[in-house]
Every structure is written in C-alpha cells, then in structure tokens.
Design an enzyme around this catalytic site. Sequence first.
Site, PDB file in Angstrom:
ATOM      1  N   ASP A 238       0.854  -1.192   0.000  1.00 56.29           N
ATOM      2  CA  ASP A 238       0.000   0.000   0.000  1.00 56.29           C
ATOM      3  C   ASP A 238       0.894   1.248   0.000  1.00 56.29           C
ATOM      4  OD1 ASP A 238      -2.400   1.379   0.167  1.00 56.29           O
ATOM      5  OD2 ASP A 238      -2.511   1.268   2.359  1.00 56.29           O
TER       6      ASP A 238
ATOM      7  N   SER B 102     -11.711   4.244   2.300  1.00 53.75           N
ATOM      8  CA  SER B 102     -13.100   3.793   2.165  1.00 53.75           C
ATOM      9  C   SER B 102     -13.710   3.197   3.418  1.00 53.75           C
ATOM     10  CB  SER B 102     -13.191   2.783   1.016  1.00 53.75           C
ATOM     11  OG  SER B 102     -12.980   3.452  -0.190  1.00 53.75           O
TER      12      SER B 102
HETATM   13  P1  13P Z   1      -9.309   4.119   5.662  1.00 52.13           P
HETATM   14  O1  13P Z   1      -8.465   4.954   6.583  1.00 52.13           O
HETATM   15  O2  13P Z   1     -10.578   4.789   5.243  1.00 52.13           O
HETATM   16  O3  13P Z   1      -9.570   2.762   6.208  1.00 52.13           O
HETATM   17  O4  13P Z   1      -8.476   3.918   4.314  1.00 52.13           O
HETATM   18  C1  13P Z   1      -7.436   3.004   4.222  1.00 52.13           C
HETATM   19  C2  13P Z   1      -6.680   3.138   2.955  1.00 52.13           C
HETATM   20  O5  13P Z   1      -7.092   3.772   2.020  1.00 52.13           O
HETATM   21  C3  13P Z   1      -5.382   2.437   2.870  1.00 52.13           C
HETATM   22  O6  13P Z   1      -4.653   2.812   1.733  1.00 52.13           O
END
Ligand code: 13P
Length: 341
Positions: free
Chosen positions: A83, A225
């Site tokens: 990520d 999200s």
């Molecule tokens: P949230 O903080 O809304 O759970 O988003 C997580 C996210 O987009 C990780 O890249």
Amino acid sequence: MPLVSMRQLLDEAAKGGYGVGAFNVNNMEQIQSIMEAARETKSPVIVQASRGARSYSQDKFLYHLMLAAAELYPEIPLVLHLDHGNSVETCKSAIELGFTSVMMDGSLMPDGKTPSSFEYNVQATKEVVAMAHAKGVTVEGEIGCLGGIEDGHGTGLDGLSHLTDPAQAAEFVKLTGLDALAIAIGTSHGAYKFSSKPTGETLKMDRLIEIHKLLPNTHLVMHGSSSVPKDLQDVINKYGGKLKPTWGVPVEEIQLGIKNGVRKINVDTDNRLAITGAIRKVFVEQPEQFDPRSYLKPAREAMKKVVALRMTQFGQAGHAGDYKPVSLDEMAARYAQKKAA
Ligand code: 13P
C-alpha cells in the site's frame, strides 16, 4: 494456493461485477481475522501492508505470516499488496520480498507528503510497471491526492484539494500501462473524513462515474473507504476513548462505485476501530486480566466481523472458488505478449 497476482483477482471481479476489499495489516491477529472472514464468506481477498506496517513487522515476519495464511487457507485466492509505495526503490524491495502486487504512489514525491508533477508520476509509475510486470506482479498507481495522513504518508490536506482530473487520468493510464488506478474523489485516510454525512459536494461520486466512462476497462481503486460506523465509535467512547464525532464513506456510495468500475476498496480504519473498542471493553470490564489473549481474542473476533460484513457488502463473498490461480510466471508471459503485440 500460492499468493496470486492482484490483476487476476481484479479481472475476475470485473467479470463478476463485484468489488474486492483490500484490508491493511500489521500483525498476526489482523491476518487471522481476514482469513477467517474470507473462509466464512468464501471470498477472494487482498491483504495489504504500508511502509509503516513493513517496518513494524520487520518485513519478514509479515511475509512468512502471509505464507502461513496461504498454506492454512488453500481455498482462498490471496494477494499480498504494498500500500502506498513512496518510491521505485520501495516497490522493488517489496517485489524482491515476495509481494504479488505493489502500489507506486507517484502522486506524491518520495517524502510521501509533497504533491508531485504529472511528469514525475508518469515516469516513476512507468518504471515500476516495467520492473513489476517482468515478474508478473501487479501495479496500482494514483492520480490526484487523497486527503489526510496514513502511517506518515499523505498530504495532510483536505480530501477535496487535489481531486483527480478525468482527462489526466485517461492520459496517465495510457502512458503508464498500469493495472489499477487509485483516484481522489474527496475521501481521506483515517477516522476523520467528513464532519457530517457526505453529500455530492464532499464525496464526488459524479467524478468517479465520469472517470469510469473515459476508462471503462481500468480497474478503479477507492482509498480511504472506511465507513467509520457509529456503533464502532460508540464502543470506543463508552469504554474511555475520546473520538470526536465523525463520518466515513457510506457503504451505499461504495456500492455505487462498484457499479462504476471500482474493483478494489481499501479499508483500514474500520478494523482499527473494531480492535480498539474490543480491547478497551476488556480492560474496563475485566481489569484483573493481564493475559494478552484475553483481549486479543475478542479484538480478532471484532475485526473478523467487520471484514466479513464488508466482503458481503462489496460482493466478493461466494467467489473464492470461481477460478484457478494463474502463476506469476504466466502473468509475466502474458504482459510480455501484450507488449510485443
Ligand atoms: P481508511 O483509513 O478509510 O480505512 O483507508 C485506508 C486506505 O485507504 C489504505 O490505503
């Protein structure tokens, strides 16, 4: 089943018209929660780790936990995704470790804070695409910038300050050849996304639909999200927490996104909230406890419940057995063939 490429999962999701949750992890309990939810709902799943998670778990712990997950849950198609990779180097180290998918977030400079130029983003993402596709690994890119900060990564600005420009998004996909595109439509990382239930003014679903019209064959990714449900906030506050009133992304809006090309949905905060609430509850109700299992077990169960619910709401439930995994070597051969054509 070996860890599979994210491209295969997203292609299958596009065929089936559903979305796939990508859940962030830092430790064993979170991986176990996700795998149990996937088994219960028969879901393919994406497990993702940020740079912060990789450093917290020293990389190798995380990777071997994921191998254990693949071995213990052989019926679940499982992706290990990076990520918000901040640089080509970070993506390279993830690929070398065994990640089957990486995000090159060239929307920011390598400091993970400063919005970059379009040219820089194209160049960095293209470089990662060449490196990753040669190994059959999937690439997600980002155009426009999310709001907030996640694990030290992010502009820290409002979600509306760097929205994705649809024409630029189309150009970006053409120039980079990436597999999945994260777009900025007003969401932010973390618990504090909206100060009231979002409307079309604050959550730009019309922009998402416009992007999908220009890029009907590109897998779109919705970051930030989490829905930040009131009941999870309430548990934390009931047991001594101090969350301020806040709103997340309503599940109906995510479902509208899924009808319009969204295939990957990133969720981290909802799970953090569930875990924290469950632990606080044990600490308050059973202050005599000091065995970490007394609070980590309920925490794991609370996260599993949230993940299983999202898997059902995103539509991935029931699809774990739909297809056979394609090896990364085969994926690499397919990319090479496409390039030569
Ligand atoms: P949230 O903080 O809304 O759970 O988003 C997580 C996210 O987009 C990780 O890249």
